[in-house]
Scaffold this active site. Structure first.
Site, mmCIF file in Angstrom:
data_model
loop_
_atom_site.group_PDB
_atom_site.id
_atom_site.type_symbol
_atom_site.label_atom_id
_atom_site.label_comp_id
_atom_site.label_asym_id
_atom_site.label_seq_id
_atom_site.Cartn_x
_atom_site.Cartn_y
_atom_site.Cartn_z
ATOM 1 N N LYS A 139 -43.914 51.949 -167.734
ATOM 2 C CA LYS A 139 -43.088 52.689 -168.689
ATOM 3 C C LYS A 139 -42.017 53.424 -167.897
ATOM 4 C CE LYS A 139 -43.556 56.362 -172.089
ATOM 5 N NZ LYS A 139 -44.557 57.106 -172.872
ATOM 6 N N LYS B 207 -42.317 48.951 -171.251
ATOM 7 C CA LYS B 207 -41.574 49.782 -172.200
ATOM 8 C C LYS B 207 -40.425 50.471 -171.505
ATOM 9 C CE LYS B 207 -42.456 53.895 -174.833
ATOM 10 N NZ LYS B 207 -43.365 54.982 -175.009
HETATM 11 C C1 PBG Z 1 -45.221 59.408 -175.375
HETATM 12 C C2 PBG Z 1 -44.488 58.244 -175.917
HETATM 13 C C3 PBG Z 1 -43.095 58.056 -175.973
HETATM 14 C C4 PBG Z 1 -42.904 56.876 -176.675
HETATM 15 C C5 PBG Z 1 -44.160 56.354 -177.017
HETATM 16 N N1 PBG Z 1 -45.151 57.221 -176.508
HETATM 17 C C6 PBG Z 1 -41.947 58.898 -175.558
HETATM 18 C C7 PBG Z 1 -41.839 59.424 -174.210
HETATM 19 O O1 PBG Z 1 -42.426 58.932 -173.248
HETATM 20 O O2 PBG Z 1 -41.117 60.411 -174.091
HETATM 21 C C8 PBG Z 1 -41.561 56.316 -177.026
HETATM 22 C C9 PBG Z 1 -41.527 55.312 -178.082
HETATM 23 C C10 PBG Z 1 -40.218 55.059 -178.683
HETATM 24 O O3 PBG Z 1 -39.159 55.544 -178.226
HETATM 25 O O4 PBG Z 1 -40.203 54.315 -179.674
HETATM 26 N N2 PBG Z 1 -45.767 59.407 -174.141
#
Ligand code: PBG
Length: 329
Positions: free
Chosen positions: A201, A255
């Site tokens: 991520k 992601k």
């Molecule tokens: C939280 C999380 C996030 C997303 C999913 N789980 C945001 C972040 O890491 O700040 C983002 C998903 C999206 O933008 O659709 N840990």
């Protein structure tokens, strides 16, 4: 590649001439089995509030959620992912609402699990929807404390499993959490609860509308670059995935989505584990608003989702799940 022949004997356009022929030679396809539908939850009754900058996406109060689940089941969407919009009054420095049996995610898991068994329930394990500073863990001198946070994440995982969560999804990009969570789940009778690791991520600029939706955008100070991955890196993703596999992850997530197709492919080429892609909120927003403003046409949705299949993704978390499933046979 040898013996490709040459023009004029070879005309690649012959196979593309008709629709049936194009269907015959298609290398990748999208089905409803590939979709994971993210849902936002909010407190109150009879509430359906649009998410800012995400036309067609809403947050729902729990009394409305069963209808949505029934819709997902009738469309044969395999899994939904639940995300809470925690009221600001319940956020604090340690994110303690994450460990409340009565938080939105727990209540939703319990409610859905009681009546529906034919759909997978996935929930994030991370503190960002619950902390008053918007970070994914607890802060010590403005630095997210890795090991202290894991202790809380273990409890959050066990609680969610107890409430009926099928797929625990640690999403904070901290070290060592998959192994610790797997151990705790096994020890407490949850051997078959699956773990979807957000193994790769990135500290991305595409999460804005999501952070708005869970109410962490305006709270977040600075950024998440000292735990989420640097988007200049690819090989580092292989180390992240290798570690999570060795710690017991059942699937791994990449992601955001479209800017990271190379990473999906890289992981697929190097490991046998199922890989999911997350087409995140900012991507949805750009495509959806592009369609609504007639800049691009609606088929861009299908094209964007096929790109994940082409890269090698097994499934895609997408806010288009509901809309695109109407078009898939
Ligand atoms: C939280 C999380 C996030 C997303 C999913 N789980 C945001 C972040 O890491 O700040 C983002 C998903 C999206 O933008 O659709 N840990």
């Amino acid at each position: 590649m040898k013996n490709l022949g040459s023009y004029p004997a070879v005309r690649l356009r012959r196979n593309r001439k008709t629709e049936w022929s194009r269907r015959l030679i298609s290398e990748n396809n999208l089905s409803v089995n590939d979709l994971i539908w993210p849902l936002f939850l909010t407190e109150g009754k009879n509430i359906k509030i649009p998410i800012k900058n995400m036309p067609g996406v809403y947050k729902y109060s729990l009394d409305k959620i069963e209808k949505i689940i029934e819709k997902a089941i009738s469309k044969k969407i395999p899994m939904v992912a639940l995300f809470p919009n925690t009221p600001i009054s319940k956020k604090n420095l340690r994110g303690s609402e994450a460990l409340s049996k009565n938080n939105l995610v727990c209540k939703a898991l319990k409610l859905i699990k009681k009546n529906y068994n034919e759909i997978g329930l996935m929930a994030d394990v991370a503190l960002d929807p619950y902390t008053s500073h918007g970070h994914d863990g607890i802060l010590k001198k403005n630095y997210v404390d890795n090991d202290e946070t894991i202790k809380i994440l273990i409890k959050q995982s066990l609680l969610q499993a107890e409430m009926g969560c099928d797929v625990i999804a640690p999403s904070d990009m901290m070290d060592g959490r998959i192994g610790e969570i797997r151990k705790a789940l096994d020890k407490n009778g949850f051997k078959l609860v699956q773990i979807l690791s957000y193994a790769v991520k990135y500290a991305s600029n595409f999460y804005g509308p999501f952070r708005d939706a869970v109410g962490s955008k305006n709270l977040l100070k600075s950024n998440k670059k000292n735990y989420q991955m640097d988007f200049r890196n690819a090989k580092e993703a292989l180390r992240e995935v290798a570690l999570d596999i060795s710690e017991g992850a059942d699937f791994v997530m990449v992601k955001p989505g479209m800017p990271y197709l190379d990473i999906i492919k890289l992981i697929k080429d190097n490991f046998k584990i199922p890989v999911f892609a997350y087409q995140v909120s900012g991507e949805y927003s750009l495509i959806k608003n592009g369609i609504n403003n007639k800049i691009i046409n609606e088929n861009a949705i299908y094209e964007s989702l096929i790109s994940f299949k082409r890269a090698g993704a097994n499934a895609i978390v997408t806010y288009f799940a509901d809309q695109i499933s109407n078009k898939l046979k």
